[in-house]
Write an enzyme that holds these catalytic residues in place. Structure first.
Site, PDB file in Angstrom:
ATOM      1  N   HIS A  94       0.865  -1.176   0.000  1.00 47.13           N
ATOM      2  CA  HIS A  94       0.000   0.000   0.000  1.00 47.13           C
ATOM      3  C   HIS A  94       0.903   1.228   0.000  1.00 47.13           C
ATOM      4  O   HIS A  94       1.755   1.368   0.871  1.00 47.13           O
ATOM      5  CB  HIS A  94      -0.882  -0.019   1.256  1.00 47.13           C
ATOM      6  CG  HIS A  94      -1.966   1.010   1.286  1.00 47.13           C
ATOM      7  ND1 HIS A  94      -1.709   2.371   1.349  1.00 47.13           N
ATOM      8  CD2 HIS A  94      -3.318   0.891   1.252  1.00 47.13           C
ATOM      9  CE1 HIS A  94      -2.848   3.027   1.365  1.00 47.13           C
ATOM     10  NE2 HIS A  94      -3.840   2.159   1.315  1.00 47.13           N
TER      11      HIS A  94
ATOM     12  N   HIS B 266       0.375   2.357  11.887  1.00 49.51           N
ATOM     13  CA  HIS B 266       1.537   3.234  11.856  1.00 49.51           C
ATOM     14  C   HIS B 266       1.489   4.308  12.938  1.00 49.51           C
ATOM     15  O   HIS B 266       0.446   4.581  13.528  1.00 49.51           O
ATOM     16  CB  HIS B 266       1.703   3.886  10.473  1.00 49.51           C
ATOM     17  CG  HIS B 266       0.645   4.875  10.092  1.00 49.51           C
ATOM     18  ND1 HIS B 266      -0.655   4.529   9.860  1.00 49.51           N
ATOM     19  CD2 HIS B 266       0.716   6.208   9.880  1.00 49.51           C
ATOM     20  CE1 HIS B 266      -1.352   5.593   9.516  1.00 49.51           C
ATOM     21  NE2 HIS B 266      -0.550   6.632   9.530  1.00 49.51           N
TER      22      HIS B 266
ATOM     23  N   GLU C 166      -2.802  13.971  12.065  1.00 49.56           N
ATOM     24  CA  GLU C 166      -3.829  13.707  11.052  1.00 49.56           C
ATOM     25  C   GLU C 166      -5.229  13.966  11.603  1.00 49.56           C
ATOM     26  O   GLU C 166      -5.660  13.319  12.557  1.00 49.56           O
ATOM     27  CB  GLU C 166      -3.744  12.250  10.583  1.00 49.56           C
ATOM     28  CG  GLU C 166      -2.370  11.818  10.101  1.00 49.56           C
ATOM     29  CD  GLU C 166      -2.284  10.329   9.835  1.00 49.56           C
ATOM     30  OE1 GLU C 166      -3.351   9.661   9.839  1.00 49.56           O
ATOM     31  OE2 GLU C 166      -1.176   9.815   9.638  1.00 49.56           O
TER      32      GLU C 166
ATOM     33  N   HIS D 294      -2.143   4.206  15.309  1.00 51.75           N
ATOM     34  CA  HIS D 294      -3.483   3.993  14.760  1.00 51.75           C
ATOM     35  C   HIS D 294      -3.388   3.094  13.539  1.00 51.75           C
ATOM     36  O   HIS D 294      -2.302   2.760  13.071  1.00 51.75           O
ATOM     37  CB  HIS D 294      -4.173   5.314  14.434  1.00 51.75           C
ATOM     38  CG  HIS D 294      -3.424   6.196  13.472  1.00 51.75           C
ATOM     39  ND1 HIS D 294      -2.284   6.887  13.820  1.00 51.75           N
ATOM     40  CD2 HIS D 294      -3.652   6.510  12.169  1.00 51.75           C
ATOM     41  CE1 HIS D 294      -1.842   7.584  12.782  1.00 51.75           C
ATOM     42  NE2 HIS D 294      -2.660   7.367  11.763  1.00 51.75           N
TER      43      HIS D 294
END
Length: 437
Positions: free
Chosen positions: A295, A338, A344, A374
């Site tokens: 990803h 991560h 964020e 998270h």
């Protein structure tokens, strides 16, 4: 066309940050000079500078306005109460290093009575508007159109992300129709008002105190891709002809002020320059991803960026997660677990977010600050680790992220809101130790 709010078939100019020119009446734009002794059609000349005069040419933003009366013609300002739209980080808030999430803010009776300005709520913020660093992450909950009322934000530019209900944004340079799935960027210092043709409306706003949003560099991607400049749309000149006064509300240094104005601020008959409001349809975003394995970093979904003084470390990146094909082989396809240097703030416009299929709802928000772990919840992890890795399209979805180098501090409003999901961390509680030696 002269009435700034009457058209049902909008016309737009194409591009982002380029030199636009538009006149609502032929001959209203001067030729060969910006400031003639006497303006065409006896219009007043006014310059709106979005950067210092001596900013490098490729970063300089300014627009010349030719208007029926200059914006200096107004009454005296008095304080105006808007206690839930706060500015910058509140250093007195003791925030534990934990993930946070909010359910959708309700469109209740209070929202029905509020317009776009009074319905604004700061959820979290960082930086400082006076130092011109950082951003505020806000939500608006509104049910009333702004009529003879306009707003000017001297603290930052505003990136608007509607989630429910269309917006008709009248600016000094013309009108933008913005629906969910589209965004609008409104320059610092430019007057605007918002009409709500669908009634009760909800959405997200990034108030950017720092450098102007711009298109990110493409590097090895090449000269095309992600958000292409030609897909941004700027308004054409339009002005109101209806007589009567206006109320001007201005945000200035984190405080709010109001003043009467005998004329409409939307009286610009012609303009040219490269400081303009724009809208963008996220359906035009050219998604680039892996077609082999792994990803990619979410930065590959960046629409706009506000750089900081550290190259590659943004004051704010505006990132979207739109419909896209997932084809990677032997890969855990949702975003990986991560911890990130960047902080964020996420929102969901429609559909499901693939890493949180159950608990993250349209109109909700989440916050994962610097180095707060998270990733996919238990349901998403289980599904992804057992999925048949055939090509699969993530469809009917649109999530976004305001990502910043500065830590977000939630407001007291957000921390005390009934919408705060106090059980958010439980979504990872079932992730067991599956190690097999």
């Amino acid at each position: 066309m002269t009435a700034a709010t009457s058209s049902t078939e909008r016309r737009y100019q194409s591009g982002f940050g380029n030199e636009y020119a538009s006149e609502a009446v032929p001959g209203a734009l001067p030729q060969g000079r910006n400031n003639p002794q006497r303006g065409p059609l006896d219009l007043y000349t006014e310059l709106l500078s979005g950067t210092a005069f001596t900013a490098p040419r490729h970063e300089n933003r300014r627009t010349w306005l030719y208007r029926r009366q200059p914006s200096v013609v107004s009454g005296r300002y008095q304080p105006y109460a808007q206690p839930l739209w706060t500015t910058g980080a509140d250093r007195e808030v003791a925030l534990p290093p934990e993930p946070l999430r909010w359910h959708p803010q309700p469109l209740d009776e209070a929202a029905a009575k509020a317009d776009f300005i009074d319905g604004m709520r700061t959820i979290a913020a960082n930086g400082d508007a006076e130092s011109q660093v950082g951003i505020g992450s806000l939500m608006y909950l509104a049910g009333r159109s702004m009529e003879r009322r306009a707003f000017v934000n001297a603290d930052g530019e505003m990136l608007v992300v509607p989630q429910q209900g269309r917006l008709v944004i009248t600016t000094e340079l013309g009108v933008l129709d913005v629906k969910p799935g589209e965004i609008a960027v409104l320059p610092r210092g430019m007057a605007f008002k918002v009409a709500l043709p669908d009634g009760l409306s909800r959405g997200y706003v990034c108030e950017n105190y720092g450098a102007h949003f711009r298109l990110p560099e493409l590097g090895p991607i090449g000269s095309n891709g992600l958000a292409n400049a030609r897909d941004f749309q700027a308004p054409v000149a339009a002005f109101e002809t209806e007589e009567g006064g206006y109320e001007i509300v201005k945000k200035f240094g984190g405080r709010f002020w109001q003043a009467p104005m005998k004329q409409s601020p939307f009286n610009v008959v012609a303009w040219h320059g490269n400081l303009s409001p724009v809208k963008y349809d996220t359906a035009h975003f050219m998604v680039i991803g892996s077609i082999s394995f792994d990803h990619p970093d979410p930065s590959i979904f960046t629409v706009l960026t506000s750089p900081s003084d550290t190259p590659g470390t943004a004051n704010c990146d505006f990132v979207i997660f739109p419909p896209r094909w997932m084809v990677m082989e032997n890969t855990f396809r949702p975003p990986w677990f991560h911890r990130n240097l960047m902080s964020e703030f996420m929102g969901l416009v429609l559909g499901e977010y693939d890493a949180k299929p159950g608990g993250f709802k349209p109109g909700g928000a989440s916050l994962h600050n610097c180095m707060v772990p998270h990733g996919p919840d238990e349901e998403a992890f289980d599904k992804a680790t057992h999925a048949d890795l055939k090509p699969h399209k993530l469809d009917n979805t649109l999530a976004f992220m305001f990502e910043s180098r500065y830590r977000f501090i939630p407001t007291n409003f957000a921390l005390k809101s009934p919408a705060l999901d106090t059980d958010y961390a439980d979504c990872w509680a079932g992730l067991k130790d599956q190690f097999k030696a």
